[in-house]
Each structure stands twice: as structure tokens, then as C-alpha cells.
Design an enzyme around this catalytic site. Sequence first.
Site, PDB file in Angstrom:
ATOM      1  N   MET A  35      41.462  42.362  42.780  1.00 33.85           N
ATOM      2  CA  MET A  35      42.179  41.130  42.059  1.00 33.85           C
ATOM      3  C   MET A  35      43.456  40.804  42.963  1.00 33.85           C
ATOM      4  O   MET A  35      44.112  40.226  42.499  1.00 33.85           O
ATOM      5  CB  MET A  35      42.465  41.278  40.833  1.00 33.85           C
ATOM      6  N   ALA A  37      47.181  41.514  44.851  1.00 30.49           N
ATOM      7  CA  ALA A  37      48.264  42.590  44.317  1.00 30.49           C
ATOM      8  C   ALA A  37      48.093  43.631  45.040  1.00 30.49           C
ATOM      9  O   ALA A  37      48.423  44.596  44.096  1.00 30.49           O
ATOM     10  CB  ALA A  37      48.811  42.428  42.813  1.00 30.49           C
ATOM     11  N   HIS A  42      44.913  50.805  46.112  1.00 30.86           N
ATOM     12  CA  HIS A  42      43.643  49.900  46.774  1.00 30.86           C
ATOM     13  C   HIS A  42      43.536  50.496  48.117  1.00 30.86           C
ATOM     14  O   HIS A  42      42.481  50.374  48.909  1.00 30.86           O
ATOM     15  CB  HIS A  42      44.115  48.458  47.005  1.00 30.86           C
ATOM     16  N   GLN A  66      37.696  37.885  33.078  1.00 33.59           N
ATOM     17  CA  GLN A  66      37.883  39.283  32.541  1.00 33.59           C
ATOM     18  C   GLN A  66      39.333  39.143  31.773  1.00 33.59           C
ATOM     19  O   GLN A  66      39.806  40.353  31.201  1.00 33.59           O
ATOM     20  CB  GLN A  66      37.836  40.293  33.381  1.00 33.59           C
ATOM     21  N   ASP A 155      40.702  53.668  36.541  1.00 30.99           N
ATOM     22  CA  ASP A 155      39.706  52.876  35.408  1.00 30.99           C
ATOM     23  C   ASP A 155      38.571  53.341  35.047  1.00 30.99           C
ATOM     24  O   ASP A 155      37.400  52.960  35.520  1.00 30.99           O
ATOM     25  CB  ASP A 155      39.675  51.709  35.931  1.00 30.99           C
ATOM     26  N   GLN A 158      35.830  51.393  33.294  1.00 33.65           N
ATOM     27  CA  GLN A 158      35.378  50.486  34.200  1.00 33.65           C
ATOM     28  C   GLN A 158      34.267  51.026  35.232  1.00 33.65           C
ATOM     29  O   GLN A 158      33.240  50.558  35.626  1.00 33.65           O
ATOM     30  CB  GLN A 158      36.426  49.693  35.047  1.00 33.65           C
ATOM     31  N   ARG A 192      53.132  50.962  36.429  1.00 39.89           N
ATOM     32  CA  ARG A 192      53.630  50.951  35.083  1.00 39.89           C
ATOM     33  C   ARG A 192      54.670  52.225  34.903  1.00 39.89           C
ATOM     34  O   ARG A 192      55.609  52.141  34.220  1.00 39.89           O
ATOM     35  CB  ARG A 192      52.866  51.039  34.030  1.00 39.89           C
TER      36      ARG A 192
HETATM   37  O1  PAF Z   1      39.565  46.624  38.916  1.00 44.50           O
HETATM   38  C1  PAF Z   1      39.511  45.466  39.160  1.00 44.50           C
HETATM   39  O2  PAF Z   1      40.632  45.191  40.049  1.00 44.50           O
HETATM   40  C2  PAF Z   1      38.872  44.449  38.559  1.00 44.50           C
HETATM   41  O3  PAF Z   1      38.255  44.552  37.456  1.00 44.50           O
HETATM   42  C3  PAF Z   1      37.645  44.229  39.560  1.00 44.50           C
HETATM   43  C4  PAF Z   1      36.509  45.263  39.789  1.00 44.50           C
HETATM   44  C5  PAF Z   1      37.886  43.725  41.078  1.00 44.50           C
HETATM   45  C6  PAF Z   1      36.603  42.799  39.072  1.00 44.50           C
HETATM   46  O4  PAF Z   1      37.452  41.889  38.964  1.00 44.50           O
END
Ligand code: PAF
Length: 287
Positions: A35, A37, A42, A66, A155, A158, A192
Site C-alpha cells: 500500500m 509508504a 518492503h 480494507q 502480518d 494476513q 511503531r
Molecule cells: O499488507 C498490505 O500492505 C496490504 O494488506 C496488501 C496485502 C498490499 C493488500 O492491500
Amino acid sequence: MSTTPPTATTLVTSIHALDRAREAMTGTVAAVLTMGALHDGHLALVARARELADHVILTDFVNPLQFGPGEDYEAYPRDLEADLSAVDGLVDVVFAPPVEEMYPVLPPTVSVSAGRAGTVLEGAARPGHFDGVVTVVTKLFQLTRPHLSVFGRKDAQQLAIIRRLVADLNLPVRIEDVPIQREESGLARSSRNAYLTDTGRQHALALSRTLAAVSEAAPSTAAVLATLESARRSAPAEVDWDYATAVSPVTLEPITPAHRGLALVLLAARIEGTRLIDAAVVEASAP
Ligand code: PAF
């Protein structure tokens, strides 16, 4: 597997342009979904994607589906210029579509459900969040058509749900993960952590220490559960547990002492008002 860096990173904002860029890719393709940032976490996903595939597509899209009412969708940080310079030369394509390109109709008429797994733990506090995640992930997989996609283990819920999405809907993509990045103290890296005082950082070690104790208790399922129980009871008042639990990696239901197999240990606690999460997978395969 990639041996030379991509020479230039192309920004595409339309599905049509993404299609053209994707068709020009001849070898294996990895997708890194974000997303924006972008931070070091990343970049670790991008580095792993580059090791595993010939081409990397990074998606940069703040997914409105979301975010719940009252969550920070509008305020979520967006800085495409900074994101582009963070991955320049490291990925082939950055796909950063406007919302209307992804959702001509919002909310979409048809969407994907994360099922019960999306309603527990993090999902209990954020109703609909994981449904929004699996819907956009499905769309982004359809659009980027990757051979593999790389996610972070931090995460953990997720990641577990995305693994179920791929398995349950037979999506033709392999899910790869990268380990949680930790400070020398063991504290899981998170933006954080910057909110914590030195004392708060000490208290925050309760999470990584709990994971270390659980790993020592494994593979005894009973000992894993007893360790989590004792961590919840004996933590100092400054560690306000939201949950410290071991669940099935498939259903995300809490495991019982009869469980045999892998268990996902999920922790969330508030320290000095900052909510931190941590996680690990352990063998819980003995009495
Ligand atoms: O982990 C994230 O940044 C988001 O949940 C994702 C997997 C890009 C979906 O929008």
C-alpha cells in the site's frame, strides 16, 4: 532467477498499461503487493522477489476496501515519488492505479470473503478488513499474473489467510514469505517502535521472549499452551495483552492440547499505548 538488476523501473497507472508491460515479460514474474509508504520491510520483500524471479512487479495501492469506518484511509500516507525512488532500478514495474481504475464500482458488487478466519484476532477489531484484503489481493493477482508473490511473516494472520485464499480458490501463484526482521534485542522491527520510550522497549521484549519460550516448549503442544498461559499471567502490568495464542495455520482456530502439527503463535499487546504484534510458527506435534 534474476542475476542482473532491471535497468529501469516503469510506472504504470492503468490496467491496460500494466497488461502491456506484463506481456513483455518473458521469464518468471514475482509480485510484491504493497500500500506504498515503502520502508525496509518492503525492500526485504523486493530483495527476496528478485532472488526468486526474473521480473518483479510492485503494486502500490491504498485499498479502500480494507479500511473500516473511522479508520485512517484518507490519512494513510501516500508519497508515490518517494516510493518510486525507493525501488528505482530494483523492480521492473510499479503499478500504482487510481481508485477508480481498481474499483469502477465501489464497493464492488462481487467480492471475496476471508470466512471465519477473517473475523478473529486482528479481524475481531477490524470487521471486514480481511475481506477487503483478499478481494484486492485476488484482483492484483489477476492483473499481474505472477508466478509467485512475497509477503512478510510479521502480518502472520494476513499471510495465513492469503495462503488459504490461494489454496481454496486454486489461484495459480506460489506464496513465498520472508522472516520477521528483528532488532538485536529480539524486538520485531516496526515503525511503531519509534513511539516507545527506553522503558517501553524493555517491556516490549515480553513479546519476543514469549516466542523464544514457546519455541523451547515445542514440540509439546501442552507445554506450548502452558507457556502462553504463563506469559499472559506473569507479564508486568505495563504489557497489556490483547492476545497471546496458538492457532491452526489453516483455520486460525485456537489449538487444543490434542493438536498435532504446526501451530501459528500470534501475539498482540499494547505497551505505552502502542499496539505491537509478533508471531512464529512452531511444531506442536507431541503430547
Ligand atoms: O499488507 C498490505 O500492505 C496490504 O494488506 C496488501 C496485502 C498490499 C493488500 O492491500
